[in-house]
Design a protein around this motif. Structure first.
Motif, PDB file in Angstrom:
ATOM      1  N   ILE A 160       5.932   7.138  -5.384  1.00 23.00           N
ATOM      2  CA  ILE A 160       7.158   6.213  -5.165  1.00 23.00           C
ATOM      3  C   ILE A 160       6.520   5.961  -3.008  1.00 23.00           C
ATOM      4  O   ILE A 160       5.393   6.413  -3.074  1.00 23.00           O
ATOM      5  N   PRO A 161       7.241   4.994  -2.854  1.00 24.03           N
ATOM      6  CA  PRO A 161       6.835   4.997  -1.067  1.00 24.03           C
ATOM      7  C   PRO A 161       6.143   6.295  -0.839  1.00 24.03           C
ATOM      8  O   PRO A 161       6.719   7.002  -1.379  1.00 24.03           O
TER       9      PRO A 161
ATOM     10  N   ASN B 102       0.578  -1.154  -0.202  1.00 23.90           N
ATOM     11  CA  ASN B 102       0.085   0.046   0.222  1.00 23.90           C
ATOM     12  C   ASN B 102       0.764   0.820  -0.196  1.00 23.90           C
ATOM     13  O   ASN B 102       1.914   1.440   0.575  1.00 23.90           O
ATOM     14  N   GLY B 103       0.878   2.517  -0.443  1.00 24.28           N
ATOM     15  CA  GLY B 103       1.101   4.181  -1.003  1.00 24.28           C
ATOM     16  C   GLY B 103       2.316   3.885  -1.402  1.00 24.28           C
ATOM     17  O   GLY B 103       3.024   3.824  -0.589  1.00 24.28           O
TER      18      GLY B 103
ATOM     19  N   ASP C 238       6.037  -1.511 -10.008  1.00 26.47           N
ATOM     20  CA  ASP C 238       7.795  -1.181  -9.789  1.00 26.47           C
ATOM     21  C   ASP C 238       8.425  -0.089  -8.839  1.00 26.47           C
ATOM     22  O   ASP C 238       9.008   0.024  -8.677  1.00 26.47           O
ATOM     23  N   GLN C 239       7.194  -1.180  -7.007  1.00 26.85           N
ATOM     24  CA  GLN C 239       7.636  -0.746  -5.950  1.00 26.85           C
ATOM     25  C   GLN C 239       7.417  -1.897  -4.932  1.00 26.85           C
ATOM     26  O   GLN C 239       7.381  -2.961  -5.793  1.00 26.85           O
ATOM     27  N   PRO C 240       8.675  -1.787  -4.409  1.00 28.59           N
ATOM     28  CA  PRO C 240       9.256  -3.050  -3.716  1.00 28.59           C
ATOM     29  C   PRO C 240       7.569  -3.304  -3.147  1.00 28.59           C
ATOM     30  O   PRO C 240       7.073  -2.543  -2.305  1.00 28.59           O
ATOM     31  N   LEU C 241       7.370  -5.115  -2.772  1.00 30.99           N
ATOM     32  CA  LEU C 241       6.084  -5.734  -2.618  1.00 30.99           C
ATOM     33  C   LEU C 241       6.791  -6.306  -2.258  1.00 30.99           C
ATOM     34  O   LEU C 241       7.823  -6.958  -1.964  1.00 30.99           O
TER      35      LEU C 241
END
Length: 721
Positions: free
Chosen positions: A618-619, A590-591, A678-681
């Motif tokens: 982005i985060p 999330n976020g 494309d964000q850390p999961l």
């Protein structure tokens, strides 16, 4: 924040009706206000207003100009604009000593009790970090209190800039102020008077208090968008600092030190139709502990543009970052390619509204001559990126296109712009976003491969999708497939970057943990006791009937401690069958919300559902849009509940492939129909029951307890700190 306040359509219509009839007030003058010094009168009005939203200050000033004080002077003569603290400037600034930016779930529940949650040791131990927006709001109010404590006005009205005066406000104040004066004469001056508020508990019904002009709060009180504070009250609040937690939460804890009154019903309201920029820190915590059973999908206020946006610039000037920023604003943006699909190029050149995209960033086939042609023949917006403001001139090949464009329809955006959001939002006539400005590595122009109709994506059966700017729903569209670059890094292949577990071995704490929470659409509460890892044989996750205050089922989930960016994520498992059961193998954050799913529904274990949720940023970007995602159903060719099979998500920067027993059964590329997350999961495997019978079917209680068997887990990717 009062989580029980749900603004549905009827309430929204009523709010708009109240706002439109505010001018029909029978009284526009009150002796509660005075421009001359009086022992008990409101002599000052502070309006808390962001520098970048001064149009709101203008609106409040216009509201006040139609009202009069005791001498007949317009109230706007008493008003002073107070520059609000802006959350965007708090990123690297530690909070001052008078604000502690954390609070506990127990403190939230003391003000706003929840029937399913207890104020117990767990609630007292659950600490919540305030959001930057909450910190900024708290600092703004505290700074106003400091002003009030040092000036000579006996009472001050504090307004947030989205407030308006209701039709009955001046009439109620006129009659109530005599009670306030009498209380002061009797030696019990009112310190704080709520004019705008939301109450919690049974006493929240305003019909209970029709016979009172003023009353004391009997429960929790939310909102500080309109309140009167005495000089003595301001000093008392400052004496109780440091504050901790959201300021409207903390102030409830100070009622024992203050004489607090409230009007019989709110007489100052928040203007309808103005989206709040606040971000509430308690909501994710309440969702995890199970206080929220159903979630309403976030609606994105996307302002479509008729005019395409063309972005050009030299490499290294922030082109990829600007592409991400445009996407965060809600524009459908294609970027960093050597060429566009032929149909899209034709639609852009011809000015056709059949375009798929709103913005085109760093596209190689849009040569200087082609850009000049498009600019001269169509209404477009042209943005050029540069390294710095001191070198703000267009690259010489694009000089012709730049000169052809009208000044108000072109923008030079330097990479060192101190406030790029403001520059971009003004140019595109968008609201200034609350999200952080992205920082994106430059991708460069990627070559595009031809995609055949026999690709694995053709094997899926699409279901209903969400509607958002980041989902393309166009018949015949098959996405954009950049030619795959070299592997991201040798670390993708390195065993030290893999979190692995196989049956009969220990689930290492540094790689994995058992979840002890839930989420709104899950009918079960995850509990570690429902997971078993025997010395021999597969691990099991069990879903059973077990009643708690928040759920009547308990399930189990295993999650990776690190989050990963790209890689291969797999499990060998046997799923249970039964309507209402959901076996999940997925990556999530999330976020912003991004997710890549495999789900096996117990009502038909011969198929699996694959899904992608995409929100840009982005985060820290609070975009959580999406309820359905973009699901598709894959026929497995076997029954997943009968035998163990290996399921894998292969997540690469430009492509996602879903594999079963080593064979690719489905794939998606860029904009097919979403960008690739494309964000850390975080990697998860779980067993649950969905609240949505449309999705998973009604729960068959006879199938409980249901057991998911897992013989191996593997997460191989680039871990994030």
């Amino acid at each position: 924040m009062n989580i029980s306040s749900l603004h549905g359509l009827p309430i929204s219509l009523w709010a708009h009706a109240r706002y439109r009839t505010r001018h029909l007030s029978t009284r526009r003058r009150s002796t509660a206000f005075s421009s001359h010094h009086a022992a008990t009168a409101i002599e000052r009005i502070y309006v808390i207003n962001l520098d970048r939203a001064q149009e709101r200050w203008t609106m409040v000033n216009r509201e006040l100009s139609r009202l009069r004080d005791a001498a007949g002077h317009p109230l706007h003569t008493l008003a002073r604009r107070f520059p609000a603290v802006d959350a965007r400037y708090l990123k690297d600034s530690p909070p001052p000593e008078f604000l502690e930016p954390t609070y506990t779930l127990a403190e939230q529940l003391l003000v706003d009790p929840h029937p399913r949650l207890d104020i117990d040791d767990a609630a007292r131990a659950t600490r919540i970090d305030m959001t930057p927006q909450e910190i900024a709001v708290a600092l703004s109010h505290i700074h106003v209190w400091q002003l009030i404590a040092t000036n000579d006005a006996p009472y001050t009205l504090i307004l947030e800039d989205d407030a308006y005066v209701t039709r009955t406000c001046m009439s109620v104040l006129e009659h109530a102020w005599s009670d306030i004066q009498a209380s002061s004469d009797a030696g019990h001056p009112v310190d704080l008077l709520y004019l705008s508020y939301q109450e919690t508990g049974e006493e929240a019904d305003p019909r209970r208090h029709r016979r009172f002009l003023l009353r004391c709060p009997t429960g929790g009180v939310w909102q500080l968008s309109g309140y009167v504070l005495s000089q003595a009250g301001a000093r008392k609040l400052l004496d109780q600092l440091p504050a901790h937690g959201p300021i409207d939460l903390w102030i409830n804890q100070q009622f024992g030190h203050l004489n607090v009154q409230m009007t019989h019903r709110p007489i100052i309201e928040q203007r309808p139709g103005i989206a709040s920029s606040n971000s509430y820190s308690v909501m994710p915590v309440l969702a995890k502990v199970g206080a929220i059973r159903r979630e309403a999908p976030q609606s994105l206020q996307h302002r479509p543009t008729r005019d395409p946006i063309l972005v050009i610039g030299e490499p290294g000037t922030g082109l990829s970052t600007l592409a991400k920023a445009l996407s965060v604003l809600g524009f459908r943006c294609v970027s960093d390619l050597t060429t566009l699909p032929a149909d899209e190029t034709q639609a852009l050149v011809r000015g056709s509204r059949r375009r798929i995209f709103d913005a085109y960033v760093n596209i190689g086939s849009l040569t200087p001559r082609e850009v000049a042609r498009i600019v001269s023949a169509n209404r477009v917006r042209l943005i050029m990126t540069t390294m710095s403001a001191t070198a703000a001139k267009p690259p010489s090949p694009f000089q012709e296109a730049w000169d052809q464009q009208r000044p108000e329809r072109r923008l030079m955006l330097p990479a060192d712009d101190p406030d790029p959001w403001q520059t971009l939002a003004r140019f595109l006539a968008c609201d200034y976003p609350t999200h952080p400005w992205p920082s994106q590595p430059e991708q460069g122009q990627r070559s595009v491969a031809t995609r055949s109709q026999s690709d694995a994506s053709a094997s899926g059966h699409p279901l209903a999708w969400d509607t958002s700017p980041w989902i393309i729903q166009r018949a015949g569209w098959s996405g954009i497939m950049p030619k795959m670059s070299a592997p991201q890094d040798n670390a993708l292949q390195a065993s030290q970057n893999a979190a692995m577990w196989h049956e009969g071995t220990q689930l290492e704490d540094r790689h994995w943990y058992l979840r002890e929470d839930t989420f709104p659409s899950n009918r079960a509460l995850f509990r570690p006791g429902n997971a078993t890892l025997p010395p021999r044989g597969p691990a099991t996750l069990t879903l059973r009937e077990e009643v708690s205050k928040v759920r009547d089922l308990t399930g189990a989930a295993i999650a990776s401690r690190p989050s990963f960016t790209y890689g291969a994520f797999s499990a060998r498992l046997r799923a249970p069958s039964g309507s209402g059961l959901v076996t999940g193998l997925f990556l999530h954050r999330n976020g912003p919300r991004q997710e890549i799913d495999i789900e096996i529904l117990g009502q038909d274990t011969t198929r699996m559902l694959v899904n992608v949720f995409y929100n840009p940023g982005i985060p820290g970007t609070k975009l959580e849009y999406g309820y359905r995602g973009t699901p598709a159903v894959i026929d497995l060719g076997f029954d997943a509940s009968k035998e163990f099979h290996h399921y894998e998500i292969d997540w690469q920067p430009d492509c996602i492939r879903w594999r079963v027993d080593g064979a690719t059964v489905y794939e998606r590329v860029l904009w097919d129909p979403t960008p690739v997350p494309d964000q850390p999961l975080e990697f998860n495997v779980n067993l649950l029951s969905s609240e949505s019978t449309e999705f998973a079917g009604p729960l068959e209680r006879e199938a409980l307890p249901a057991v998911l068997e897992i013989s191996s887990l593997e997460a191989r990717g680039l871990p994030q700190a």
